[in-house]
Design a protein around this motif. Structure first.
Motif, PDB file in Angstrom:
ATOM      1  N   ASN A  73      -3.774  -1.023   9.817  1.00 38.55           N
ATOM      2  CA  ASN A  73      -2.629  -0.160   9.501  1.00 38.55           C
ATOM      3  C   ASN A  73      -2.696   1.191  10.213  1.00 38.55           C
ATOM      4  O   ASN A  73      -2.113   2.168   9.743  1.00 38.55           O
ATOM      5  CB  ASN A  73      -2.510   0.064   7.986  1.00 38.55           C
ATOM      6  N   ASP A  75       0.862  10.112   7.233  1.00 37.50           N
ATOM      7  CA  ASP A  75       1.519   8.951   6.631  1.00 37.50           C
ATOM      8  C   ASP A  75       2.865   8.761   7.324  1.00 37.50           C
ATOM      9  O   ASP A  75       3.792   9.548   7.125  1.00 37.50           O
ATOM     10  CB  ASP A  75       1.706   9.195   5.131  1.00 37.50           C
ATOM     11  N   ALA A 124      -5.031   3.067   3.253  1.00 39.42           N
ATOM     12  CA  ALA A 124      -4.301   2.189   4.167  1.00 39.42           C
ATOM     13  C   ALA A 124      -5.228   1.410   5.089  1.00 39.42           C
ATOM     14  O   ALA A 124      -5.006   0.228   5.367  1.00 39.42           O
ATOM     15  CB  ALA A 124      -3.308   3.013   4.995  1.00 39.42           C
ATOM     16  N   GLY A 143       6.196   2.913  -4.708  1.00 41.25           N
ATOM     17  CA  GLY A 143       6.720   3.227  -3.392  1.00 41.25           C
ATOM     18  C   GLY A 143       8.196   3.542  -3.376  1.00 41.25           C
ATOM     19  O   GLY A 143       8.802   3.660  -2.305  1.00 41.25           O
ATOM     20  N   SER A 203      -6.593  -1.655   3.481  1.00 43.63           N
ATOM     21  CA  SER A 203      -5.615  -2.493   2.787  1.00 43.63           C
ATOM     22  C   SER A 203      -5.130  -3.622   3.693  1.00 43.63           C
ATOM     23  O   SER A 203      -5.303  -3.572   4.918  1.00 43.63           O
ATOM     24  CB  SER A 203      -4.425  -1.644   2.343  1.00 43.63           C
ATOM     25  N   VAL A 248       0.853  -1.177   0.000  1.00 41.00           N
ATOM     26  CA  VAL A 248       0.000   0.000   0.000  1.00 41.00           C
ATOM     27  C   VAL A 248       0.894   1.234   0.000  1.00 41.00           C
ATOM     28  O   VAL A 248       1.796   1.357   0.821  1.00 41.00           O
ATOM     29  CB  VAL A 248      -0.972   0.011   1.201  1.00 41.00           C
ATOM     30  N   VAL A 249       0.663   2.107  -0.958  1.00 39.61           N
ATOM     31  CA  VAL A 249       1.449   3.327  -1.092  1.00 39.61           C
ATOM     32  C   VAL A 249       0.629   4.562  -0.756  1.00 39.61           C
ATOM     33  O   VAL A 249       1.140   5.536  -0.219  1.00 39.61           O
ATOM     34  CB  VAL A 249       2.034   3.440  -2.522  1.00 39.61           C
ATOM     35  N   ASP A 250      -0.661   4.507  -1.033  1.00 44.32           N
ATOM     36  CA  ASP A 250      -1.557   5.639  -0.811  1.00 44.32           C
ATOM     37  C   ASP A 250      -2.112   5.588   0.615  1.00 44.32           C
ATOM     38  O   ASP A 250      -2.818   4.638   0.973  1.00 44.32           O
ATOM     39  CB  ASP A 250      -2.700   5.590  -1.816  1.00 44.32           C
ATOM     40  N   PRO A 251      -1.818   6.594   1.464  1.00 41.04           N
ATOM     41  CA  PRO A 251      -2.311   6.539   2.841  1.00 41.04           C
ATOM     42  C   PRO A 251      -3.827   6.570   2.952  1.00 41.04           C
ATOM     43  O   PRO A 251      -4.385   6.062   3.926  1.00 41.04           O
ATOM     44  CB  PRO A 251      -1.679   7.783   3.487  1.00 41.04           C
ATOM     45  N   THR A 269       2.196   2.929   5.586  1.00 40.04           N
ATOM     46  CA  THR A 269       2.225   2.625   4.158  1.00 40.04           C
ATOM     47  C   THR A 269       3.557   1.952   3.857  1.00 40.04           C
ATOM     48  O   THR A 269       4.501   2.034   4.655  1.00 40.04           O
ATOM     49  CB  THR A 269       2.087   3.889   3.283  1.00 40.04           C
ATOM     50  N   ASN A 270       3.664   1.302   2.716  1.00 37.39           N
ATOM     51  CA  ASN A 270       4.921   0.650   2.328  1.00 37.39           C
ATOM     52  C   ASN A 270       5.839   1.645   1.633  1.00 37.39           C
ATOM     53  O   ASN A 270       6.201   1.494   0.460  1.00 37.39           O
ATOM     54  CB  ASN A 270       4.639  -0.550   1.429  1.00 37.39           C
ATOM     55  N   THR A 271       6.200   2.678   2.370  1.00 40.74           N
ATOM     56  CA  THR A 271       7.072   3.729   1.859  1.00 40.74           C
ATOM     57  C   THR A 271       8.138   4.045   2.900  1.00 40.74           C
ATOM     58  O   THR A 271       8.055   3.607   4.053  1.00 40.74           O
ATOM     59  CB  THR A 271       6.282   5.006   1.530  1.00 40.74           C
TER      60      THR A 271
END
Length: 858
Positions: A312, A468, A290, A778, A293, A284-287, A505-507
């Motif tokens: 999350n 985020d 989240a 990401g 997700s 997931v990249v977009d908060p 998020t996966n960032t």
């Protein structure tokens, strides 16, 4: 080649740059800031001409004369440029200063009059360039007031130069890696190419076959202990969601394995030869998505300090005061909008890094670029099951921090390698690693709504906040709470509500950054209030005067009433008076350009709720001087200078007779760290108490002081801009910048002015140009200074600084904090000025020329 007048005949390695060659010869004044020719920290002279030595091949210096900062001074004393930088306090952390001086020393008189062009290759993250400009031009402003303060006989109140100043301008100040550690090994890290994946296997055989590789460490080689890279006095303030090395990677750039070798090249080659098998997981990249997700930390729970791991959600706040709906119903005008702030890099010129070894007693010693030596020691001891007294952590002079070094990002792996191999090990981030593997400022999405009656009374304030935090929750909860609380608490309003969430998020993870969430929320609230003032037909300064807190008020906000937080002195009214006076003058603007002005305010408390501790010790030396031991790290915050002033005044001596030992866990009992605006207020009070203890009992020869950070001192700031905007291109020019600050007793006017100018300049970077970009997968795509526009001399206007006349009942000798707070009102003030000039309310940072132009077209 000839280096500083001496012949050197060592053969450079193939491909070696001049910077690393010179440092190997002991020229530690030649710094690494970027290794791409973008920052100028490595500037030296080759046959009298300045060059960036990081992109200058060492072999090209054969038969030439090379001068570094160490060789600039003559037999009769400092070079005139070195003296000018010293007199003008033309530095803060000082990491860029050697390069600045080397560039300046080669300028002609004509070039000194065109500094935007002449210094375009030298970056400073701390000063805001006014002090640098004074130093380069040697004008009247470069003459700092004498010490002690004229007519007082006191050090406090004078513009005393930093005790380390002579070492900074001569290149002899020692930062983290400016020491020679015999036999040191080099650590490098393989980082994840995937945003979310499980590691199935790691084959290290090819890496171990590389000549010089000593060891490879993976998740199978480390203690399976959860922790947070964030450092706070109360460890439960941050979620335990991180492992030293994990079998699950959660962002592109996460550490996968560490290779230790006899050279950096061998370690890097070892990393390239590691074979890793991954099983990809949903990312997931977009908060905004989240919460719905798949969980990023599904193996953890509330007991690990995570609010709702399955959704999350790291932390959340849902609270109200009064009845917001009724408040909006009672308003004559209501306005709301959604505002967005991006990721911003700290961009301290000294990257993260540490070097470790075992001392003669077998104790683990870590020398690190850290703001938190004592907390780092505590965590290392826990991770490796060591008694605390078997670990020593120290910081040399730190090359910038801004909150980014309130994390433990390198020390744990260096400690692992030292303990396993029994040999010294070093790890220094590259600039790309700083962008992709360190932390950033938290991106916020804030919907703010406010209502008021026509008489100017605020009837309701409401916030909806999404934060985020990236792949790990370090600081995520506390940044959210802090940002929401003090932004609202500065206003008296009977009806307020906050709904806020911090999500994974996966960032790349976010972390502590100057202002600690206040800048992001203030960006929204101060612009909404400006629009409400317009809506009821009231001047924005008058509107704020009618609604801000006043002396004696409790400082409260939804979900938080802090008993240890109160107004111990009040200068916000003076700050607003200064802003009103600024608007009475006019400035010339280009014909046809749109002109407008805007202002904003902010409040900040020194230290977090629950305490921030500092100890100090002062001893009488045999020669009659005094040794002050204090834990606070120095990274341009200026606390060292103020501590010397406090001790000198209390003991009736002069600052030059105060010898300071600091930021070393062997030196003093404890210090929470140099963060949360506590260096002067908290550690300063500990210093004052130590000095008074010695003064009252001189026969003991030693005085000790302690302060727990309670109650917390509150400071106020106001920023005003007048701007001109070209409607044809969107170009923005700042015609005038004025900042007023309630700093209590001004301990050091020159230094404090520099802190404010630097804070405003850094905030302008975050407002006008800086943004860390992440693609749809990401991945961080902003990986060098060349892609990331830090303000230069040409980009940074001078800011007029005014101080309120107050004396605080909490801070030492009446002082307040002023390290973070100047940053916070800058973005909304500029947004309000743009709105005034164009009629357009821009709600997303940064305010680049293309965005301004597009907003005008829309």
């Amino acid at each position: 080649m000839e280096i500083n007048g001496e012949t050197h005949s060592g053969e450079p390695r193939p491909g070696q740059c001049l910077r690393t060659y010179l440092r190997e010869q002991g020229c530690f004044g030649v710094k690494k800031g970027c290794d791409s020719g973008d920052c100028g920290a490595c500037t030296v002279h080759v046959d009298g001409r300045p060059v960036h030595s990081c992109v200058y091949p060492a072999f090209r210096a054969q038969g030439r004369s090379v001068t570094t900062i160490e060789g600039l001074a003559g037999d009769d004393g400092l070079h005139p440029v070195q003296q000018s930088f010293l007199d003008a306090q033309g530095f803060q952390c000082g990491f860029c200063t050697a390069g600045m001086i080397m560039t300046t020393a080669a300028l002609t008189p004509e070039q000194r009059e065109d500094l935007p062009r002449s210094l375009k290759g030298n970056l400073c993250r701390c000063t805001g360039y006014r002090a640098v400009t004074d130093a380069v031009r040697g004008g009247p402003e470069s003459c700092a007031p004498a010490c002690p303060a004229p007519g007082t006989g006191r050090a406090v109140g004078s513009s005393l130069g930093a005790p380390a100043g002579p070492a900074v301008v001569t290149g002899t100040a020692r930062y983290t890696f400016d020491i020679d550690v015999p036999g040191v090994l080099h650590l490098k890290v393989l980082r994840s190419p995937h945003a979310h994946a499980r590691i199935v296997a790691i084959d290290a055989s090819a890496a171990l076959a590389v000549p010089g590789v000593e060891a490879v460490f993976t998740h199978a080689d480390v203690p399976d202990v959860l922790f947070s890279t964030a450092q706070h006095e109360t460890e439960s303030e941050d979620p335990y969601d991180t492992r030293i090395l994990d079998d699950v990677v959660r962002f592109i750039g996460q550490r996968v394995a560490a290779v230790v070798a006899s050279s950096e090249a061998a370690a890097e080659e070892g990393c390239r030869r590691l074979v890793v098998t991954y099983s990809l997981l949903a990312a997931v990249v977009d908060p905004s998505s989240a919460v719905t997700s798949p969980p990023i930390h599904g193996d953890k729970s509330e007991s690990d300090g995570i609010s709702r791991a399955s959704s999350n959600v790291v932390g959340e706040l849902h609270a109200s005061i009064g009845d917001v709906s009724a408040g909006f119903s009672a308003a004559d005008f209501v306005y709301g909008a959604t505002f967005r702030t991006p990721r911003v890099q700290h961009a301290s010129l000294e990257t993260h890094g540490s070097v470790g070894w075992l001392d003669d007693d077998g104790r683990l010693v870590i020398r690190s670029s850290t703001q938190t030596p004592f907390l780092t020691r505590r965590l290392l001891a826990r991770l490796y099951d060591l008694p605390t007294d078997r670990v020593r952590v120290m910081a040399g002079r730190v090359g910038g921090g801004f909150g980014g070094k309130q994390e433990m990002l390198t020390e744990d792996l260096v400690a692992l390698a030292v303990l396993r191999l029994g040999r010294p090990v070093r790890w220094e981030y590259t600039r790309t690693e700083q962008f992709t593997g360190a932390t950033t400022r938290h991106p916020f999405v804030v919907t703010a709504t406010a209502g008021a009656r026509r008489d100017g009374t605020l009837t309701a304030l409401q916030l909806d906040v999404l934060v985020d935090t990236g792949a790990y929750g370090n600081h995520g909860r506390s940044v959210m709470f802090h940002g929401c609380h003090e932004t609202l608490a500065v206003y008296r309003c009977a009806n307020m509500r906050t709904d806020a969430m911090t999500v994974y998020t996966n960032t790349v993870p976010a972390g502590a950054f100057r202002g600690y969430g206040l800048g992001q929320v203030t960006f929204a609230v101060e612009q909404v209030l400006d629009e409400v003032a317009r809506g009821i037909g009231m001047d924005p300064v008058t509107f704020r005067e009618r609604n801000v807190v006043r002396p004696g008020d409790d400082l409260t906000a939804p979900g938080e009433h802090v008993d240890d937080l109160g107004i111990a002195s009040y200068g916000l009214d003076q700050c607003l008076d200064r802003i009103r006076a600024a608007g009475l003058t006019q400035d010339d603007a280009p014909d046809g350009w749109l002109v407008g002005e805007g202002m904003a305010i902010a409040m900040i408390a020194a230290g977090p709720p629950g305490g921030h501790f500092a100890d100090a010790t002062i001893r009488t030396l045999p020669d009659g001087r005094y040794e002050l031991s204090v834990g606070t790290a120095e990274f341009g915050n200026g606390s060292t200078t103020v501590h010397a002033q406090i001790a000198a005044d209390e003991l009736g001596t002069t600052p030059d007779r105060i010898v300071i030992r600091q930021s070393d866990t062997d030196v003093v009992a404890h210090d929470t760290g140099a963060f949360a605006s506590t260096g002067v207020v908290v550690a300063g009070r500990a210093v004052l108490r130590a000095a008074r203890s010695l003064k009252q009992s001189p026969e003991t020869g030693v005085g000790r002081g302690h302060f727990d950070g309670t109650p917390r001192s509150v400071a106020f700031n106001a920023q005003w801009f007048r701007v001109a905007i070209d409607p044809d291109t969107g170009e923005l020019r700042i015609l005038r910048s004025v900042h007023s600050a309630d700093a209590g007793t001004v301990m050091n006017p020159g230094q404090l002015r520099g802190q404010i100018e630097g804070g405003v300049a850094q905030a302008l970077g975050a407002t006008l140009s800086e943004h860390v970009d992440i693609d749809a997968d990401g991945r961080v795509t902003t990986t060098t200074f060349r892609q990331y526009h830090l303000p230069t001399v040409a980009d940074t206007p001078f800011t007029e600084v005014h101080f309120a006349d107050t004396t605080d009942a909490i801070g030492p000798l009446g002082a307040k904090s002023m390290s973070e707070s100047p940053f916070n009102p800058v973005s909304p003030a500029l947004g309000n000025a743009i709105r005034d000039a164009t009629g357009v309310r821009m709600t997303e940072l940064p305010y680049t020329a293309d965005r301004i132009w597009q907003a005008l077209q829309d």
